[in-house]
Design an enzyme around this catalytic site. Structure first.
Site, PDB file in Angstrom:
ATOM      1  N   LEU A 159       0.755  -1.189  -0.122  1.00  0.00           N
ATOM      2  CA  LEU A 159      -0.028   0.097   0.154  1.00  0.00           C
ATOM      3  C   LEU A 159       0.917   1.237  -0.056  1.00  0.00           C
ATOM      4  O   LEU A 159       1.805   1.384   0.639  1.00  0.00           O
ATOM      5  CB  LEU A 159      -1.035   0.136   1.423  1.00  0.00           C
ATOM      6  CG  LEU A 159      -2.168   0.955   1.132  1.00  0.00           C
ATOM      7  CD1 LEU A 159      -3.310   0.388   0.457  1.00  0.00           C
ATOM      8  CD2 LEU A 159      -2.640   1.097   2.546  1.00  0.00           C
ATOM      9  N   HIS A 160       0.631   2.219  -0.975  1.00  0.00           N
ATOM     10  CA  HIS A 160       1.433   3.190  -1.004  1.00  0.00           C
ATOM     11  C   HIS A 160       0.977   4.651  -1.596  1.00  0.00           C
ATOM     12  O   HIS A 160       1.520   5.674  -1.362  1.00  0.00           O
ATOM     13  CB  HIS A 160       2.779   2.849  -1.689  1.00  0.00           C
ATOM     14  CG  HIS A 160       2.529   2.836  -3.223  1.00  0.00           C
ATOM     15  ND1 HIS A 160       1.993   1.823  -4.012  1.00  0.00           N
ATOM     16  CD2 HIS A 160       2.948   3.767  -4.204  1.00  0.00           C
ATOM     17  CE1 HIS A 160       2.143   2.273  -4.922  1.00  0.00           C
ATOM     18  NE2 HIS A 160       2.370   3.484  -5.490  1.00  0.00           N
ATOM     19  N   ARG A 161      -0.291   4.275  -2.151  1.00  0.00           N
ATOM     20  CA  ARG A 161      -0.928   5.607  -3.126  1.00  0.00           C
ATOM     21  C   ARG A 161      -1.334   6.829  -2.203  1.00  0.00           C
ATOM     22  O   ARG A 161      -1.762   6.420  -0.995  1.00  0.00           O
ATOM     23  CB  ARG A 161      -2.099   5.209  -3.909  1.00  0.00           C
ATOM     24  CG  ARG A 161      -1.336   4.322  -5.228  1.00  0.00           C
ATOM     25  CD  ARG A 161      -2.570   4.310  -6.140  1.00  0.00           C
ATOM     26  NE  ARG A 161      -2.033   3.620  -7.266  1.00  0.00           N
ATOM     27  CZ  ARG A 161      -1.478   4.067  -8.205  1.00  0.00           C
ATOM     28  NH1 ARG A 161      -1.618   5.695  -8.462  1.00  0.00           N
ATOM     29  NH2 ARG A 161      -1.081   3.529  -9.402  1.00  0.00           N
TER      30      ARG A 161
END
Length: 366
Positions: free
Chosen positions: A205-207
């Site tokens: 998860l990074h957005r």
């Protein structure tokens, strides 16, 4: 003739690696420019070495975090970098993807009279909350050559009446997996021996629209806590920072069925994907990589939209959002059913880089 290749982030490096290799293979002259984005600079630079790419002709780190300031800084530094090579007549700049720096690179090329070739053109999520959606549309509308990975991407471009020439090439990520897959065997045993679990879900998860929203991040932690399958979680620096800022990092570390890992190199991450039972991610590139015949894994997309509908149409991906009830229900479902996936990728046959270089050469020689 002279070609400029500009990369900055790790996904850009991976997806442009096959193009760079093809240019080298043919002995073609090109200027290779690396523009690292703040905290990602060192991590991304390692990828250049890992993928056995040449040392950049020009390399600089972007210091600004604010998107507008970052784009301005990029345009100033890139113009100066290109001026150092003013003995060459730069005719085409190849850029990939949809980051702020790629938009800045495209605008710089346009102002300097350099034709823009956009690798991975035509992707659309139709979700205006995503900064990437703004960027990719603007890049496409200033590009001379649009290398669309699929027919759907081509249709998106036609519907927007872009003025550049459109070519369907496939996606270079399939080329990259083909090119580097044999290197997985060198790291696979080592990385698997480090894992606590034999069967696991690989999670990333990074957005910004996910990790910068405290409520979404709390929901994400709920998903991790209630997962019916052990989780392997390579944590992106941005995600770790936000988890710490919102007081959630200690909660994640205390989950008994989770293994937190630092960000992994490309080969290590492919090995983790190859051996996972299921993948949960908000990454765009992962949605493409899972379709490669040597990986073929189901993926739950932790977003409300995707610019890769091909992965959904062909059964590889399910867009599940970030509501814990929905995500966990879909996770239970996918674990309980026999998943049958195609033995081909909807993103091409691994020849995208050859097609792209062929097209660029034909245009330069015309």
């Amino acid at each position: 003739m002279s070609i400029v290749v500009v990369v900055g982030t790790r996904p850009e490096i991976i997806k442009m690696a096959p193009v760079i290799k093809e240019l080298e293979k043919r002995g073609l002259e090109f200027t290779f420019t690396y523009t690292g984005q703040h905290y990602d600079y060192e991590m991304s630079y390692i990828f250049l070495k890992e993928l056995e790419l040449p040392d950049p002709n020009e390399s600089f780190e972007l210091e600004n975090h604010n998107p507008a300031s970052q784009m301005g800084e990029m345009m100033i530094k890139l113009e100066k970098a290109l001026e150092k090579h003013n003995g060459r007549k730069h005719e085409v700049m190849l850029i990939q993807g949809d980051t702020n720096t790629m938009l800045a690179a495209g605008l710089t090329a346009l102002k300097l009279g350099i034709r823009v070739g956009h690798v991975e053109a035509g992707l659309r999520s139709f979700d205006w909350r995503m900064p990437e959606e703004h960027n990719r549309r603007m890049i496409d509308h200033v590009s001379h050559y649009l290398f669309a990975p699929t027919e759907i991407a081509r249709r998106n471009l036609l519907e927007e009446h872009v003025w550049g020439e459109i070519f369907i090439t496939g996606n270079t990520i399939i080329d990259a997996v083909d090119m580097y897959f044999q290197k997985i065997s060198k790291v696979e045993d080592r990385i698997l021996q480090q894992l606590k679990f034999i069967e696991y879900a690989l999670v990333t998860l990074h957005r910004a629209e996910n990790v910068d929203n405290p409520q979404i991040l709390r929901d994400f932690v709920r998903i991790l806590k209630k997962s019916p399958i052990p989780i392997v979680f390579p944590v992106h620096p941005r995600t770790r920072k936000r988890l710490q800022e919102y007081g959630l990092w200690s909660e994640v570390k205390e989950i008994p069925h989770i293994q937190i890992l630092p960000p992994k190199g490309y080969f290590e991450f492919l090995a983790l994907m190859k051996n996972a039972k299921v993948i949960m991610t908000d990454s765009g590139g992962v949605q493409e990589e899972v379709t490669h015949p040597k990986i073929r894994k189901p993926v739950l997309v932790l977003r409300n939209s995707t610019e890769r509908p091909e992965a959904v149409i062909h059964g590889f991906a399910r867009v599940v959002g970030v509501n814990p009830v929905v995500v966990l229900a879909e996770l239970e479902k996918i674990l309980s059913e026999e998943v049958r996936l195609p033995d081909y990728s909807p993103f091409g046959d691994g020849k995208a880089s050859v097609k792209i270089v062929d097209i660029v050469l034909s245009k330069l020689e015309a």
